[in-house]
Write an enzyme that holds these catalytic residues in place. Sequence first.
Site, PDB file in Angstrom:
ATOM      1  CB  SER A   6      -4.718  -1.847  -5.314  1.00  0.00           C
ATOM      2  OG  SER A   6      -4.792  -1.462  -4.400  1.00  0.00           O
ATOM      3  CE  LYS A  48      -8.893   0.946  -3.246  1.00  0.00           C
ATOM      4  NZ  LYS A  48      -6.842   0.389  -2.865  1.00  0.00           N
ATOM      5  CB  SER A  59      -2.469   0.343  -2.927  1.00  0.00           C
ATOM      6  OG  SER A  59      -2.752  -0.828  -3.378  1.00  0.00           O
TER       7      SER A  59
HETATM    8  N1  GLN Z   1       0.525  -5.002  -4.230  1.00  0.00           N
HETATM    9  C1  GLN Z   1       0.888  -4.977  -2.836  1.00  0.00           C
HETATM   10  C2  GLN Z   1      -0.427  -6.374  -2.874  1.00  0.00           C
HETATM   11  O1  GLN Z   1      -0.985  -6.521  -4.032  1.00  0.00           O
HETATM   12  C3  GLN Z   1       0.207  -3.627  -1.968  1.00  0.00           C
HETATM   13  C4  GLN Z   1      -1.287  -3.355  -2.493  1.00  0.00           C
HETATM   14  C5  GLN Z   1      -2.450  -2.508  -1.672  1.00  0.00           C
HETATM   15  O2  GLN Z   1      -1.677  -1.833  -0.648  1.00  0.00           O
HETATM   16  N2  GLN Z   1      -3.476  -2.487  -1.255  1.00  0.00           N
HETATM   17  O3  GLN Z   1      -0.772  -6.776  -1.458  1.00  0.00           O
END
Ligand code: GLN
Length: 487
Positions: free
Chosen positions: A149, A74, A173
């Site tokens: 994400s 990532k 995420s």
């Molecule tokens: N969807 C959540 C956010 O927008 C989690 C994102 C994540 O785990 N990086 O913050």
Amino acid sequence: MPTQTLKALSTQLKSRAISATELASDYLSRIAASDLNAFISVDPELTLAQAKAADASITSGTASALTGLPIAHKDIFVTVGWTSTAGSKMLSDYTSPFDATVVKHFRAAGMVNLGKLNCDEFAMGSSNENSFFGAVKNPWDKTAVPGGSSGGSAAAVAGGLTPAATGTDTGGSIRQPAALCGITGIKPTYGRVSRYGMIAFASSLDQGGPMAWTAEDCGLLLNVMSGFDPHDSTSISREPEDFTRALDKNLKGLKIGVPKEYFGEGLASDVEQAIRNALAEYEKLGATLVDISLPKTSLSIPVYYVIAPAEASSNLSRFDGVRYGYRAKEYTDLGDMYRKTRSEGFGDEVKRRILVGAYVLSHGYYDAYYLQAQKIRRLIAQDFQQAFTQCDVIMGPVAPTVAWGLGSKVNDPVANYLADIYTLSTSLAGLPGMSIPVGFGQGAKNTNRPVGLQLIGNYFCEAKLLNIAHQFQLATDWHQRRPADSA
Ligand code: GLN
């Protein structure tokens, strides 16, 4: 070959049926031909040099269990060689002078880096549509989001562009994109995996973890990925573990807690059906279901969306046009340079969170929002401890719906926040959680879109979670399904 597990590929490497160089070349050509937009940067020369070194250590007999197997990171993990962008214009040309600890561990194990994976900007989002480098497509249905994400990570595995990927999970995420793309992913206990070199979003929540087809593969990856790191002040010092040690244990007598709050209003019926079928499968494997309650679940959304932006506003203050990355081309003085750099360099969602974060931390609001959220965070963690007096593992959906259409929610940030309901509380409590594929729901025009089952364990119970997931994968074949054109 491209849709095989690490386990299967490692057998072929060991028997010399294939070389690390052939394997890497094959994946590189699939990446080049792919339209998923899962990768932000690839550099065949760097990758093939790593593959060549892996082949040499296989030939000389110095290979480890994962030597020669491909992985992709990532683009939140900094790497020497490839750019490290965090999906942001702010860092679009940035290259790091050092490797993140996680990247270093995989290199030391001889794994071959295929490149850097697309993600929501600074890991903020749940659809991968917040990336400066454009949205990623879901390999099961290219009109749908892959989740976020870590959307590039999930889509790359599901689309046969890499057999394994790293992800990061701040509020879901790893688990949510794994669920939406029909693969397996685990977010370890907070502190298990080093955050050093993981571009920070919300430091008290961020945690890296592996994504692959199977629980067994995730265990192999976690063996390499985890461990104490003196460079990370929240890294936990514990004896190294073999996370695959308990895979074969049977599940007789396992008590599965089923939280009523995870099956209420808002859960789509196709997702609920797939989850209930999976729970019934677990009963066949000898487990019993116990009704439990996690009463503070609904508060996890407001709590997370106070704490995460607060930490983000602080972490992202370092991007000022001086120390890292992008700087505005024209400005009148220092203040103007900061302002223009940050206005031009950050996307809308990141700006929204910086504003919210600065607000909840500001004098006069700190007590009412930030402090209050921290108190409720503690209560959310206590809910889980109460639940674990009644059960060994908690199960429920990862997300309330299957993957939604690309573009369908981009103008409604709150709709995206609400869809995090089942994953946020685990992150707030710092507990390990995972997602395994358990079926399909219905997308537009009768397409199949994957459903993920969430498994939540108590602190440091990753080996147990992987065991519970592996037993399901021995009994079912959801983890062996592949999108139509990735075979
Ligand atoms: N969807 C959540 C956010 O927008 C989690 C994102 C994540 O785990 N990086 O913050």
